[in-house]
Motif scaffolding. Sequence first.
Motif, PDB file in Angstrom:
ATOM      1  N   ARG A  19      -5.790  -1.581  -1.699  1.00  0.00           N
ATOM      2  CA  ARG A  19      -5.853   0.451  -1.225  1.00  0.00           C
ATOM      3  C   ARG A  19      -4.662  -0.325   0.855  1.00  0.00           C
ATOM      4  O   ARG A  19      -4.330   1.290   0.949  1.00  0.00           O
ATOM      5  CB  ARG A  19      -7.409   0.540  -0.639  1.00  0.00           C
ATOM      6  N   LEU A  20      -5.126  -1.238   0.900  1.00  0.00           N
ATOM      7  CA  LEU A  20      -4.882  -1.705   2.201  1.00  0.00           C
ATOM      8  C   LEU A  20      -2.402  -1.495   2.155  1.00  0.00           C
ATOM      9  O   LEU A  20      -2.274  -1.267   2.955  1.00  0.00           O
ATOM     10  CB  LEU A  20      -5.079  -2.900   2.881  1.00  0.00           C
ATOM     11  N   ALA A  21      -2.131  -2.746   1.043  1.00  0.00           N
ATOM     12  CA  ALA A  21      -1.375  -2.456   0.643  1.00  0.00           C
ATOM     13  C   ALA A  21      -0.745  -0.988   0.724  1.00  0.00           C
ATOM     14  O   ALA A  21       0.888  -0.818   0.967  1.00  0.00           O
ATOM     15  CB  ALA A  21      -0.657  -3.187  -0.755  1.00  0.00           C
ATOM     16  N   ALA A  22      -1.117  -0.237  -0.257  1.00  0.00           N
ATOM     17  CA  ALA A  22      -1.233   0.845  -0.426  1.00  0.00           C
ATOM     18  C   ALA A  22      -0.281   1.954   0.681  1.00  0.00           C
ATOM     19  O   ALA A  22       0.190   2.859   1.403  1.00  0.00           O
ATOM     20  CB  ALA A  22      -1.422   1.962  -1.809  1.00  0.00           C
ATOM     21  N   ALA A  23      -1.600   1.063   1.759  1.00  0.00           N
ATOM     22  CA  ALA A  23      -1.520   2.309   3.126  1.00  0.00           C
ATOM     23  C   ALA A  23      -0.359   2.074   4.035  1.00  0.00           C
ATOM     24  O   ALA A  23      -0.502   2.290   5.029  1.00  0.00           O
ATOM     25  CB  ALA A  23      -2.752   2.378   3.439  1.00  0.00           C
ATOM     26  N   GLY A  24       0.497   0.723   3.536  1.00  0.00           N
ATOM     27  CA  GLY A  24       1.283   0.375   4.161  1.00  0.00           C
ATOM     28  C   GLY A  24       1.249  -1.005   5.246  1.00  0.00           C
ATOM     29  O   GLY A  24       2.108  -1.534   5.816  1.00  0.00           O
ATOM     30  N   ARG A  25      -0.193  -1.212   5.016  1.00  0.00           N
ATOM     31  CA  ARG A  25       0.025  -3.138   5.599  1.00  0.00           C
ATOM     32  C   ARG A  25       0.322  -3.500   4.868  1.00  0.00           C
ATOM     33  O   ARG A  25       0.497  -3.850   3.963  1.00  0.00           O
ATOM     34  CB  ARG A  25      -1.498  -3.070   5.864  1.00  0.00           C
ATOM     35  N   ASP A  26       0.700  -5.048   5.775  1.00  0.00           N
ATOM     36  CA  ASP A  26       1.435  -6.159   5.415  1.00  0.00           C
ATOM     37  C   ASP A  26       0.214  -6.732   5.236  1.00  0.00           C
ATOM     38  O   ASP A  26      -0.332  -7.650   5.485  1.00  0.00           O
ATOM     39  CB  ASP A  26       1.534  -6.784   6.425  1.00  0.00           C
ATOM     40  N   VAL A  27       0.108  -7.247   3.443  1.00  0.00           N
ATOM     41  CA  VAL A  27      -1.026  -8.038   2.823  1.00  0.00           C
ATOM     42  C   VAL A  27      -0.741  -9.275   2.216  1.00  0.00           C
ATOM     43  O   VAL A  27       0.079  -9.657   1.665  1.00  0.00           O
ATOM     44  CB  VAL A  27      -1.873  -6.970   1.452  1.00  0.00           C
ATOM     45  N   THR A  28      -1.034 -10.487   2.277  1.00  0.00           N
ATOM     46  CA  THR A  28      -1.458 -11.277   1.389  1.00  0.00           C
ATOM     47  C   THR A  28      -2.785 -11.561   1.234  1.00  0.00           C
ATOM     48  O   THR A  28      -2.995 -11.927   2.183  1.00  0.00           O
ATOM     49  CB  THR A  28      -1.061 -12.212   2.539  1.00  0.00           C
ATOM     50  N   VAL A  29      -2.831 -12.156  -0.114  1.00  0.00           N
ATOM     51  CA  VAL A  29      -3.557 -12.413  -0.850  1.00  0.00           C
ATOM     52  C   VAL A  29      -3.414 -13.690  -0.839  1.00  0.00           C
ATOM     53  O   VAL A  29      -2.906 -14.154  -1.787  1.00  0.00           O
ATOM     54  CB  VAL A  29      -4.169 -11.712  -1.910  1.00  0.00           C
ATOM     55  N   VAL A  30      -4.304 -14.999  -0.597  1.00  0.00           N
ATOM     56  CA  VAL A  30      -4.637 -16.285  -1.154  1.00  0.00           C
ATOM     57  C   VAL A  30      -5.925 -16.215  -1.560  1.00  0.00           C
ATOM     58  O   VAL A  30      -6.936 -16.048  -1.812  1.00  0.00           O
ATOM     59  CB  VAL A  30      -4.418 -17.352  -0.021  1.00  0.00           C
ATOM     60  N   GLU A  31      -5.586 -17.500  -2.960  1.00  0.00           N
ATOM     61  CA  GLU A  31      -6.112 -17.719  -3.696  1.00  0.00           C
ATOM     62  C   GLU A  31      -5.749 -18.607  -4.483  1.00  0.00           C
ATOM     63  O   GLU A  31      -5.241 -19.772  -4.756  1.00  0.00           O
ATOM     64  CB  GLU A  31      -6.075 -16.789  -5.130  1.00  0.00           C
ATOM     65  N   ALA A  32      -7.375 -19.608  -4.043  1.00  0.00           N
ATOM     66  CA  ALA A  32      -7.180 -21.691  -4.361  1.00  0.00           C
ATOM     67  C   ALA A  32      -6.892 -21.438  -6.229  1.00  0.00           C
ATOM     68  O   ALA A  32      -5.923 -22.313  -6.093  1.00  0.00           O
ATOM     69  CB  ALA A  32      -8.430 -21.967  -3.936  1.00  0.00           C
ATOM     70  N   ARG A  33      -7.797 -20.557  -6.669  1.00  0.00           N
ATOM     71  CA  ARG A  33      -7.564 -20.733  -8.163  1.00  0.00           C
ATOM     72  C   ARG A  33      -5.718 -20.101  -8.789  1.00  0.00           C
ATOM     73  O   ARG A  33      -5.278 -20.188  -7.728  1.00  0.00           O
ATOM     74  CB  ARG A  33      -8.195 -19.797  -9.169  1.00  0.00           C
ATOM     75  N   ASP A  34      -4.958 -20.672 -10.137  1.00  0.00           N
ATOM     76  CA  ASP A  34      -3.834 -19.881  -9.824  1.00  0.00           C
ATOM     77  C   ASP A  34      -3.972 -19.415 -10.343  1.00  0.00           C
ATOM     78  O   ASP A  34      -2.835 -18.850 -11.350  1.00  0.00           O
ATOM     79  CB  ASP A  34      -3.418 -21.863 -11.356  1.00  0.00           C
ATOM     80  N   ALA A  35      -4.973 -18.251 -10.923  1.00  0.00           N
ATOM     81  CA  ALA A  35      -5.001 -16.324 -11.603  1.00  0.00           C
ATOM     82  C   ALA A  35      -5.890 -16.450 -10.906  1.00  0.00           C
ATOM     83  O   ALA A  35      -6.713 -16.486  -9.822  1.00  0.00           O
ATOM     84  CB  ALA A  35      -5.121 -17.190 -13.417  1.00  0.00           C
ATOM     85  N   PRO A  36      -5.678 -15.026 -10.695  1.00  0.00           N
ATOM     86  CA  PRO A  36      -6.665 -13.749 -10.127  1.00  0.00           C
ATOM     87  C   PRO A  36      -7.920 -13.848 -10.856  1.00  0.00           C
ATOM     88  O   PRO A  36      -7.950 -14.224 -12.121  1.00  0.00           O
ATOM     89  CB  PRO A  36      -5.637 -12.669 -10.104  1.00  0.00           C
ATOM     90  N   GLY A  37      -8.906 -13.284  -9.793  1.00  0.00           N
ATOM     91  CA  GLY A  37     -10.248 -13.074 -11.175  1.00  0.00           C
ATOM     92  C   GLY A  37     -11.633 -13.568 -10.072  1.00  0.00           C
ATOM     93  O   GLY A  37     -12.476 -13.075 -10.102  1.00  0.00           O
TER      94      GLY A  37
END
Length: 488
Positions: A19-37
């Motif tokens: 939602r945030l990225a689609a609204a135009g925000r600069d979004v970074t997602v950080v995840e400790a594992r090697d894949a989403p979920g």
Amino acid sequence: MGRTVVIGAGLGGLAAAMRLAAAGRDVTVVEARDAPGGCCGSARLGPYRFDTGPSVLTMPDVLAGAFAAAGEDMDDWLPLRRLDPYYRLRYHDGSHLDVVAGEEAMAEEVRRLCGPAEADRYRRFRARLAELFAAEWPAFIDRDMTRLRDLAGPAALLRMARLAALGGFRRLDRLVGAHLTDPRLVKAHTFQALYVGLSPRQALGVYAVIAHMDTVGGVYFPRGGGMHAIPQAMAAVAEKAGARLRYGVRAVRVETGASGVSGVRLDTGERLPADSVVVACDLPHAHAGLLPRGAGDWRLRRPRYSPSCLVLHFGLDRRLPGQAHHTLHFGADWHSSFAALARGRPQPDPNLLVTYPESDGEAAPAGHATLTVLEPAPNLAHGRWDGLTPRLEERLLARLAGLGYGDLSGAPRITFDPPGWARLGHSAGTPFALDHRFRQTAWFRPAGAARRVPGLHFAGMYTAPGVGVPPVLISGRLAAERILEAGR
């Protein structure tokens, strides 16, 4: 429009990021594992692939809403199919009930098992469930109830009165028992209390909406890739909308400045500037070092955790003709099972959830299959677990053989137990977070935003609405809406 760092690429974090990225925000997602979920993960054992998180998907419109917010049609990324039956319920006396689509078909199933009088009672109860759902969903689940102002005022009082009139503040077992008389049918509409970490004698009647969500609304499954296909598709859409997803890096500190959140420090030493942060990981662990001073929440001073589970994933060298996707096997003594968990002990005659994703053709080689068995178990907050896993595994293998699954002792398998969940980062060794007793529901659940740290928001199981795929997705949406509303 500002910079947001999302910590954790589980369903809640991804819902916020989309939602945030689609609204135009600069979004970074950080995840400790090697894949989403996050909790909705995946594991491999030789040629077999297993879903290691939720196996029940209800309310697909909630998931579709996350895709729509990013300008995408979910069917293009994640086609789903409705299971038939939704569940197969097998009782200790040898009888069974298939939970199927449609009022007429379901009433006929009840008539076959329980007789015509109970089928009539079931129809009336089904209508009551629909009323309860209509009153509760928009007012208390699909909105931000972690803000006190949402519980105040005449409109809120009217909503509370409506829920009370429908029996929402009675105990769940009493609410259901006031409408249905056959114990087997009562179990079919109260076992869902385990989803919120309570027994039917503890859970409020408002949680009958879960029975509506799966016995009326239906249970769904991705057409390919298993449940892990959900976060994979969400991550892909988030990236298409402009979000950056970074795997294998861990956030170690949320930093603040004079006006609130200022950035996130990673275990690489790198600092990501941020005007807002969404913390979508295990909240008690986050409070142990990740979060800044001032982010404390009194609601977590004495957390009460849901029971955990022992899960065995088997690779089978055969198919199981006629096996339902989801089968619940009920033990002989219904109430003693819940009482044992409340005392921190294994169930004496456990209730089991068996998942057989036959339609997931990528999970096993041709002619083979996978089978997952979940037994509710005490969490680690109640005491020691030492030595329990081998004994419970042996008992579970014997139980499965007696239920007709054959000798699975030699089949390839992966085991997840409470100590294993703890090693994966789940507080108290439970992947089900806090239970949903009244003191941990709605406004009493950990807040969705840190009042004393502007720009710091939360998503996931630990905040409202709570545990389960639809509530977690909603929590991500609510976090995004708060950020966009604040304009940080």
